[in-house]
Design an enzyme around this catalytic site. Structure first.
Site, PDB file in Angstrom:
ATOM      1  N   SER A 115       1.041  -1.352  -0.117  1.00  9.70           N
ATOM      2  CA  SER A 115       0.062  -0.079   0.003  1.00  9.70           C
ATOM      3  C   SER A 115       0.864   1.212  -0.076  1.00  9.70           C
ATOM      4  O   SER A 115       1.568   1.564  -1.087  1.00  9.70           O
ATOM      5  CB  SER A 115      -1.011  -0.085   1.259  1.00  9.70           C
ATOM      6  N   ASP A 159      10.392   5.129 -10.096  1.00  8.43           N
ATOM      7  CA  ASP A 159       9.933   5.789 -11.590  1.00  8.43           C
ATOM      8  C   ASP A 159      10.698   7.253 -11.475  1.00  8.43           C
ATOM      9  O   ASP A 159      10.872   7.537 -12.836  1.00  8.43           O
ATOM     10  CB  ASP A 159       8.566   6.019 -11.666  1.00  8.43           C
ATOM     11  N   LYS A 188      -0.566  -4.437  -3.278  1.00  6.37           N
ATOM     12  CA  LYS A 188      -1.991  -3.692  -2.908  1.00  6.37           C
ATOM     13  C   LYS A 188      -1.824  -2.376  -3.563  1.00  6.37           C
ATOM     14  O   LYS A 188      -1.337  -1.519  -2.937  1.00  6.37           O
ATOM     15  CB  LYS A 188      -2.087  -3.592  -1.266  1.00  6.37           C
TER      16      LYS A 188
END
Length: 611
Positions: A499, A510, A524
């Site tokens: 999460s 990224d 998740k």
């Protein structure tokens, strides 16, 4: 076979005269309802319960109990003795290598009505075999059983049964369905939720706790007749809206009141919980006590033992001991097992019975028998006290030659960003030139806390995007230039990083801001909101959106892949590691330190902690 014949074939199993298992009985009913064109297929949502933040944070926890209350005990009040009472020592479970072995183990747990362990068992199996329909069906059955068992050990839920009348219970149901219709991430599967409500009351009528609490006594013939009439009602109704669900629940409550003397409130509340928990593995109904506990977890303070527990093979496995808690001061260690509570073996108790015995008011005591591998069992008498869960752990310089600092983030709480800021300045004064953030085992927490933390290390770019059915759930979180720490960064993750942890790790990856080391995270990729309800102090945890990494990659089912994968056979006991020797004892940290050194050795990556 025509529909009438199908229905009759279904209800002969309601008698339970044959040695049929609960699963076989329940699946037979489901199979024949499918022949009547009722949509009852298990949800294809991810099995992320880790709960609600993930298995350990939510309760959501499903089979993982976060006792945000600890056995706060001073060293003087911890009394240790050996022997004196019978103890069941349970060995650590071996991993299952096939679907058949998973199902065999699951059936054993079902037969023994150890629903919490069964649920956790199937959740773990579904992470590897997500599309296996048989596992999905067993998982849903265990979830229904576990839900009723857990609620009927919850004082606030029992109180709501005695205080709410039929109209209030139906109003609670209507409000829950309205919030689902307004905020849930997808169009609500109304028919499926109706069938699940019928299944919930069906199974509840076989649960000893449910029957005892509601003073219901039914012969097998009476039970079979009631079941038959419930499913006949189901087959006769068009269930396409929330209004249809309320009408159906009203009819079933009247039927159960006439046939079994069951209060309408008890029946309607089964429909309430079945609807909330049938949406996906993260949405759930919250009793008043559970809602308060959820808020306490977010705040990071509560009363209790100060341990995270997981049901495993008839014992309660200590997943983590909270630093500074009474459990730690009493000598309880990570990976210990509680095998008896107040003289009762946990092998003879349901998961929730054992859990409820551990909780209590501040200042009271509980006696636990603790088993550590290769040691004799020991009996500890521990005082429950107020516990503050630290938002950070072990901020230290782990490599003085290279100035590599280390901080563990166990969960994303309200104070995490503020506390890390303080820790970073302190580490900077100690000579920090590179930073390792350890998110292993971090089940998540507040999305906003994760975004704030990522913003500390990113000067620009996207952090995370959320997308829901409602436009109000669509957000793009971006980094701000001011207040950025530019120190080289390494992030440690594992399969229990979930999460909010994945939001942070994906943002760093990224944006090419740091090196991710460890193993693939949990996967998740959804956001839950907490909505209070208007009756009984209850609430609903509802999946409102999916989240995506800065590159637009969905996290659900995928997780975050590390730059450098490190496979470990056993997890290190993070709180018990001597940081001076951690390079040798913790392979993932060792790899993280090497990654930090390599970045420092590269001229273009020379560190600075310019603010």
């Amino acid at each position: 076979m025509d529909q009438t014949g199908t229905a009759e074939h279904t209800f002969q199993y309601g008698r339970r005269d044959s040695p049929q298992t609960d699963y076989e009985h329940h699946m037979q009913i489901r199979h024949n309802l499918e022949l009547q064109n009722l949509e009852i297929h298990p949800s294809k949502e991810s099995t992320e319960s880790r709960g609600n933040w993930s298995r350990r944070m939510a309760a959501t926890l499903v089979a993982v109990f976060f006792f945000a209350g600890s056995l706060l005990v001073s060293p003087a009040t911890a009394q240790v003795s050996r022997g004196g009472e019978p103890v069941t020592i349970v060995p650590k479970a071996l991993p299952a290598n096939s679907i058949s072995s998973v199902l065999d183990r699951g059936r054993q747990l079902e037969t023994n009505r150890r629903w919490g362990e069964a649920l956790s068992h199937y959740e773990d199996a579904l992470r590897e075999h997500r599309d296996n329909e048989t596992l999905q069906q067993h998982h849903d059955l265990a979830k229904l059983h576990y839900s009723v068992e857990r609620r009927y050990h919850d004082h606030s839920f029992l109180q709501s049964i005695s205080t709410l009348n039929r109209d209030q219970a139906l109003s609670l149901y209507a409000e829950l369905l309205q919030k689902t219709n307004s905020h849930y991430v997808a169009n609500p599967p109304w028919r499926k939720l109706s069938v699940r409500g019928a299944s919930a009351i069906d199974l509840a009528l076989t649960d000893p706790g449910f029957l005892a609490a509601n003073n219901v006594q039914l012969s097998s013939d009476q039970l079979a007749q009631l079941r038959k009439e419930i499913y006949q009602l189901l087959g006769q109704r068009s269930l396409q809206s929330s209004r249809d669900l309320i009408t159906f629940a009203t009819e079933v409550s009247r039927l159960a009141e006439v046939r079994a003397g069951l209060t309408p409130t008890a029946t309607v509340l089964e429909f309430v919980t079945a609807a909330a928990e049938g949406l996906d593995d993260y949405s759930s109904f919250l009793t008043a006590d559970q809602l308060r506990e959820t808020y306490s977890q977010i705040e990071g303070n509560f009363v209790g033992l100060g341990v995270e527990l997981k049901a495993e093979n008839g014992a309660l496995l200590i997943v983590r001991v909270i630093p500074g808690s009474p459990a730690e001061r009493a000598g309880i260690l990570d990976q210990d097992r509680i095998v008896a509570v107040d003289g009762k073996s946990t092998a003879e108790l349901s998961t929730d019975e054992a859990a409820s015995m551990l909780t209590g008011v501040e200042g009271s005591f509980v006696r636990v028998t603790v088993y550590s591998p290769s040691k004799e069992p020991r009996v500890l008498n521990i005082r429950r006290e107020h516990v503050n869960v630290p938002s950070l752990e072990n901020p230290k310089i782990v490599d003085t030659d290279f100035g590599i600092a280390y901080v563990r983030v166990p969960a994303f709480q309200k104070t995490t960003s503020r506390d890390l800021e303080t820790a970073l300045w302190d580490l900077h004064r100690q000579g920090m030139r590179s930073l390792i953030l350890d998110l292993r085992g971090n089940p998540g927490g507040l999305l906003t806390a994760s975004v704030e933390l990522a913003d500390k290390f990113l000067t620009e770019g996207n952090i995370v995007s959320t997308r829901g059915r409602s436009p109000q759930e669509d957000f793009n979180y971006t980094a701000h230039y001011g207040g950025t720490w530019r120190v080289p960064l390494v992030v440690l993750i594992d399969g229990d990083s979930a999460s909010a942890s994945e939001i942070f790790a994906a943002a760093i990856k990224d944006n090419n801001r740091g090196t991710i080391v460890g193993s693939t995270s949990f996967g998740k990729g959804s956001v839950q909101g907490i909505f209070p309800l208007g009756f009984a102090g209850a609430g609903i945890r509802l999946t409102t959106a999916k989240f995506y990494s800065p590159n637009g990659t969905p996290i659900s089912y995928r997780g975050v892949e590390p730059h450098e994968k490190v496979q470990v056979v056993a997890k290190p006991v993070l709180e018990r590691i001597d940081l001076a020797n951690q390079e040798k004892s913790d392979l993932v940290l060792q790899a993280g330190i090497q990654a930090a050194r390599s970045r420092l050795a590269t001229p273009v990556a020379r560190p600075s902690t310019v603010r």
